[in-house]
Design an enzyme around this catalytic site. Structure first.
Site, mmCIF file in Angstrom:
data_model
loop_
_atom_site.group_PDB
_atom_site.id
_atom_site.type_symbol
_atom_site.label_atom_id
_atom_site.label_comp_id
_atom_site.label_asym_id
_atom_site.label_seq_id
_atom_site.Cartn_x
_atom_site.Cartn_y
_atom_site.Cartn_z
ATOM 1 N N ASP A 204 9.829 -30.788 50.588
ATOM 2 C CA ASP A 204 8.982 -31.950 50.842
ATOM 3 C C ASP A 204 9.589 -32.758 51.977
ATOM 4 O OD1 ASP A 204 10.743 -34.294 49.572
ATOM 5 O OD2 ASP A 204 10.821 -32.585 48.199
ATOM 6 N N GLU B 35 16.206 -20.844 42.130
ATOM 7 C CA GLU B 35 17.023 -20.146 43.116
ATOM 8 C C GLU B 35 18.211 -19.439 42.465
ATOM 9 O OE1 GLU B 35 18.052 -24.624 43.607
ATOM 10 O OE2 GLU B 35 16.265 -23.403 43.373
#
Length: 267
Positions: free
Chosen positions: A235, A34
C-alpha cells in the site's frame, strides 16, 4: 598410562575448541504468508519449538536456512531475532515482508531493498538537552547508530539477483515490480495518513514504512551479525492503506519470498 590419558584429553579438548557448527542463514518474516511460502520451498525441513516460537530448518538449494515468523511489531521482532541468534548462530539474517510505500515514485507491488533502517518513533532528550533518535546498547552502554546499515555483500547481491527473478506483475497492470534500494523506517504504528507519510519522507527520506525492520537490524547490529531487510509494498500508507493492503498483500508476499529465496541460493 597417566601421560597417555593426559595426551588424549588435550587432543579431545583441542578438537572441541576448533569445531564450528554448519553455516546457516536466518530467514525471518512478520506475517504468515511470506514465511509459509519460504517454508514450502525447503528441502529436508524440520520444525522445533523454542520458547513458544516455531523455527523450521531446511535447505534452499545447497544453503542451510532456519525460518521463523516474528509476529507484528518491534518487540515481537526483537525477541524472535534474539532467540534465533542465540540458538542457531546464523552467519547472516534476512528479514522480509510487506510495507507501506512513502516514496511517491513507488506503487503497491514495488519492492524496497533497505540500504538503511531507522526507528521513526524513537526519540529522547540527552543530558545536554539535545534530541536524539539513537538507541543504546544495554550491555555496553554505547549509542547505536541512528540508521542501521545493511550488510554490503548481501545488499549488492540482492540488487543483482533482483534482475533475474520472475516476479508476479503488479496487480491491475502487466508490469513487473520496480526494485529500489532505499531507506525503510520502523515504528509500532500502521501508517494510514498522507500527512504522516509526508513527515516520514521529509524527516528520514523514507521509501517505505513498517513495524519490524529496525528492531531486527538493531539486534543484529548489537550481536554483530550481518543483516538485510527486504520489503514488498502492499500500500502507500495513506487513507486507503487498509483496503490496498488486502488487495496487494498476496502478490507482495509472493514477490518478496521469491527475491529472498533467489538471494539465499546466490549466497
Amino acid at each position: 598410562m597417566k601421560y597417555l590419558l593426559i595426551l588424549l584429553l588435550i587432543a579431545h579438548t583441542s578438537t572441541a575448541q576448533v569445531y564450528t557448527p554448519e553455516p546457516v542463514t536466518g530467514l525471518l518474516g512478520a506475517f504468515g504468508a511470506e514465511v509459509t511460502l519460504v517454508k514450502q520451498s525447503l528441502k529436508d525441513s524440520k520444525t522445533v519449538l523454542i520458547d513458544g516460537i516455531s523455527f523450521t530448518t531446511g535447505l534452499v538449494g545447497n544453503q542451510r536456512v532456519v525460518v521463523a515468523e516474528t509476529g507484528i511489531g518491534k518487540v515481537n521482532a526483537a525477541m524472535t531475532t534474539a532467540i534465533l541468534l542465540t540458538h542457531f548462530h546464523p552467519r547472516q539474517v534476512l528479514f522480509t515482508g510487506i510495507a507501506g510505500g512513502t516514496n511517491p515514485d513507488l506503487q503497491p507491488g514495488d519492492i524496497v531493498i533497505a540500504r538503511q533502517t531507522v526507528h521513526h518513533d524513537y526519540q529522547y532528550i540527552t543530558f545536554e538537552q539535545q534530541p536524539s533518535i539513537q538507541t543504546r546498547n544495554a550491555v555496553t552502554g554505547e549509542k547505536n547508530p541512528a540508521f542501521f546499515n545493511a550488510d554490503s555483500v548481501m545488499l549488492v547481491r540482492a540488487q543483482a539477483v533482483a534482475h533475474s527473478v520472475a516476479f508476479d506483475p503488479v496487480p491491475g497492470t502487466s508490469r513487473p515490480p520496480s526494485v529500489l534500494t532505499g531507506i525503510v523506517v520502523t515504528g509500532d504504528q500502521f501508517i494510514s495518513s498522507a500527512q504522516k507519510v509526508a513527515e516520514l519522507r521529509k524527516t528520514f527520506k523514507a521509501d517505505a514504512t513498517e513495524m519490524e525492520g529496525a528492531a531486527v537490524a538493531q539486534v543484529c547490529y548489537q550481536m554483530q551479525v550481518p543483516h538485510l531487510v527486504i520489503r514488498s509494498l502492499s500500500d502507500r500508507a495513506d487513507a486507503n492503506a487498509r483496503h490496498d493492503m488486502l488487495s496487494f498483500y498476496q502478490t507482495a508476499a509472493r514477490n518478496s519470498a521469491r527475491l529472498v529465496l533467489a538471494l539465499v541460493q546466490s549466497l
